[in-house]
Motif scaffolding. Structure first.
Motif, PDB file in Angstrom:
ATOM      1  N   ASP A   1       0.849  -1.198   0.000  1.00 17.62           N
ATOM      2  CA  ASP A   1       0.000   0.000   0.000  1.00 17.62           C
ATOM      3  C   ASP A   1       0.876   1.236   0.000  1.00 17.62           C
ATOM      4  O   ASP A   1       2.033   1.196   0.449  1.00 17.62           O
ATOM      5  CB  ASP A   1      -0.941   0.019   1.204  1.00 17.62           C
ATOM      6  CG  ASP A   1      -2.095   0.999   0.989  1.00 17.62           C
ATOM      7  OD1 ASP A   1      -2.809   0.849  -0.024  1.00 17.62           O
ATOM      8  OD2 ASP A   1      -2.263   1.919   1.806  1.00 17.62           O
TER       9      ASP A   1
ATOM     10  N   SER B   1      -3.836   4.291  -8.626  1.00 17.64           N
ATOM     11  CA  SER B   1      -4.611   3.056  -8.719  1.00 17.64           C
ATOM     12  C   SER B   1      -5.504   2.867  -7.501  1.00 17.64           C
ATOM     13  O   SER B   1      -6.627   2.361  -7.613  1.00 17.64           O
ATOM     14  CB  SER B   1      -3.679   1.852  -8.897  1.00 17.64           C
ATOM     15  OG  SER B   1      -2.752   1.760  -7.830  1.00 17.64           O
ATOM     16  N   THR B   2      -5.023   3.275  -6.334  1.00 20.96           N
ATOM     17  CA  THR B   2      -5.835   3.165  -5.131  1.00 20.96           C
ATOM     18  C   THR B   2      -7.027   4.105  -5.196  1.00 20.96           C
ATOM     19  O   THR B   2      -8.140   3.754  -4.776  1.00 20.96           O
ATOM     20  CB  THR B   2      -4.983   3.465  -3.885  1.00 20.96           C
ATOM     21  OG1 THR B   2      -3.969   2.463  -3.777  1.00 20.96           O
ATOM     22  CG2 THR B   2      -5.816   3.465  -2.623  1.00 20.96           C
TER      23      THR B   2
ATOM     24  N   ALA C   1      -9.545   2.475  -7.343  1.00 22.24           N
ATOM     25  CA  ALA C   1     -10.228   1.402  -6.617  1.00 22.24           C
ATOM     26  C   ALA C   1     -11.271   1.965  -5.649  1.00 22.24           C
ATOM     27  O   ALA C   1     -12.368   1.412  -5.508  1.00 22.24           O
ATOM     28  CB  ALA C   1      -9.206   0.553  -5.859  1.00 22.24           C
TER      29      ALA C   1
ATOM     30  N   SER D   1     -13.333  -3.323  -7.824  1.00 18.14           N
ATOM     31  CA  SER D   1     -12.368  -2.345  -7.318  1.00 18.14           C
ATOM     32  C   SER D   1     -10.946  -2.766  -7.641  1.00 18.14           C
ATOM     33  O   SER D   1     -10.116  -1.954  -8.070  1.00 18.14           O
ATOM     34  CB  SER D   1     -12.529  -2.169  -5.803  1.00 18.14           C
ATOM     35  OG  SER D   1     -13.721  -1.503  -5.494  1.00 18.14           O
TER      36      SER D   1
ATOM     37  N   GLY E   1      -8.170  -0.929 -10.019  1.00 22.18           N
ATOM     38  CA  GLY E   1      -6.816  -0.626  -9.585  1.00 22.18           C
ATOM     39  C   GLY E   1      -5.776  -1.241 -10.499  1.00 22.18           C
ATOM     40  O   GLY E   1      -4.782  -0.589 -10.861  1.00 22.18           O
TER      41      GLY E   1
ATOM     42  N   TRP F   1      -5.506  -2.308  -2.368  1.00 22.38           N
ATOM     43  CA  TRP F   1      -6.766  -1.906  -3.021  1.00 22.38           C
ATOM     44  C   TRP F   1      -7.968  -2.454  -2.266  1.00 22.38           C
ATOM     45  O   TRP F   1      -8.963  -1.748  -2.079  1.00 22.38           O
ATOM     46  CB  TRP F   1      -6.793  -2.413  -4.463  1.00 22.38           C
ATOM     47  CG  TRP F   1      -5.755  -1.805  -5.351  1.00 22.38           C
ATOM     48  CD1 TRP F   1      -5.235  -0.551  -5.276  1.00 22.38           C
ATOM     49  CD2 TRP F   1      -5.102  -2.454  -6.452  1.00 22.38           C
ATOM     50  NE1 TRP F   1      -4.293  -0.364  -6.259  1.00 22.38           N
ATOM     51  CE2 TRP F   1      -4.190  -1.508  -6.996  1.00 22.38           C
ATOM     52  CE3 TRP F   1      -5.189  -3.712  -7.032  1.00 22.38           C
ATOM     53  CZ2 TRP F   1      -3.382  -1.809  -8.096  1.00 22.38           C
ATOM     54  CZ3 TRP F   1      -4.391  -4.005  -8.115  1.00 22.38           C
ATOM     55  CH2 TRP F   1      -3.504  -3.062  -8.646  1.00 22.38           C
TER      56      TRP F   1
END
Length: 381
Positions: A206, A212-213, A216, A229, A233, A350
């Motif tokens: 993370d 990308s997060t 998501a 989701s 991501g 994600w």
């Protein structure tokens, strides 16, 4: 579109050449070769002016709001991870220290704030790790998985474990009773890479509210399934400015092998391209993830030379994209190994963010600042 010479840009920014090069490598200032002298670069005046105004503290409220989603101030509350003082923390725990002993499975449990182990499954076939297989498997789940809204966190955590299994079967095929880093090492037939892979997976799990997060979380905020989701991501991660930045590192290594490290860097900057191997906006003193990995494998000579030369020229230390490409070379992993590692690890993040967003009950729906033609108006009869 006006362009400035290096001297003009430095005068406007009131900074050193290394800082100018660093801003080009980060994509903050666009550059192009000078038609009159290809050995020199020109710099986009609007980008230079924007940075100069930021440093002078003359930003308007609208500008602040616009820049919030571009390495700006936080836009969402999250208890999952943060970067403070050049360190990465997972729910308050130092990620670099955690990576000394933890596995990705243990990291998932931490990020998910309590989770079951990976669901038991029939052992997957021993095909090679495949990003395409991950896309196909997730897409197949999206059409059958339940929407996420209205379900308890316990139920969502169970489903998150199942979704992670789906991703793992594609990206780290192997026996379900083996830790994911060992499955990945075995699928690549590189057992000596296992511990380094374990550390990398933990450190990549993370990274706060990255592109990308955010994708998501937007998907989760609409009530879509957890698998949707992760699919959002994963699609975002494949971009060259995000998880596929290792390709730029490989290209720079190839150029350095042909031209020498210094000339390769000069040519890349003169062509207006980012130096994806160096610097990270959130780590002014160096990407902690890169620093945490560099001492655990031998750096191949071309990477060592590029690191030394680039850090001196650009004034930025190498980042995790550089290290992932170097790992792949050091352990003779497949060329796509960096994006495989990144995708497998970040899937846990994600899922954590998707569950947190669902729990908030909020739809992410920002407004746009309209910059098009004036709307036509029709007079009332």
């Amino acid at each position: 579109m006006p362009w400035l010479t290096a001297e003009e840009a430095l005068q406007a920014l009131k900074t050193k050449p290394q800082t100018l090069y660093a801003n080009v490598s980060r994509g903050r200032i666009r550059a192009k070769p000078d038609p009159a002298d290809p050995r020199r670069s020109l710099y986009q005046a609007a980008d230079v002016q924007r940075l100069a105004e930021r440093h002078a503290g003359r930003r308007k409220a609208e500008t602040v709001a616009t820049e919030t989603i571009r390495w700006g101030d936080p836009v969402l509350s999250s208890a999952i991870s943060t970067i403070i003082g050049g360190r990465l923390f997972y729910r308050g725990r130092d990620a670099a220290d955690f990576a000394d002993t933890a596995t990705l499975e243990q990291t998932a449990a931490l990020l998910w704030n309590g989770a079951e182990a990976l669901a038991s499954r029939t052992a997957a076939g021993h095909a090679a790790p495949s990003l395409q297989a991950a896309f196909l498997a997730l897409a197949a789940r999206v059409t059958s998985d339940l929407p996420s809204l209205g379900r308890s966190q316990a139920a969502l955590r169970r489903e998150a474990s199942e979704v992670l299994c789906t991703v793992a079967d594609a990206l780290a095929p192997g026996s379900s009773d083996r830790p994911l880093h060992l499955r990945l090492a075995e699928s690549w037939q590189r057992p000596n890479a296992a511990d380094c892979l374990r550390r990398a997976l933990v450190l990549l799990a993370d990274h706060e509210l990255n592109a990308s997060t955010f994708a998501a979380r937007v998907t989760a905020s609409a009530g879509a399934a957890l698998s949707a989701s992760v699919l959002s991501g994963l699609a975002t991660l494949t971009g060259p400015l995000h998880g596929a930045a290792w390709q730029g590192v490989d290209a720079l290594i190839e150029a350095a092998s042909a031209l020498g490290a210094e000339q390769a860097i000069r040519r890349t900057l003169a062509q207006g391209h980012r130096l994806s191997a160096f610097g990270h906006p959130l780590y002014p003193d160096g990407d902690i993830r890169a620093l945490a990995l560099l001492s655990h494998f031998p750096l191949p000579q071309p990477f060592a030379e590029l690191r030394e030369t680039g850090e001196h020229m650009v004034g930025e230390k190498v980042n995790v994209d550089f290290v992932l490409a170097a790992m792949a070379a050091a352990f003779d992993l497949p060329r796509e190994a960096p994006i495989i590692m990144f995708s497998l690890a970040r899937s846990t993040g994600w899922l954590a963010h998707a569950m947190e967003q669902i729990d908030s009950g909020e739809l992410i729906r920002p407004r746009a600042r309209y910059a098009g033609p004036s709307p036509e108006t029709t007079a009332s009869p």
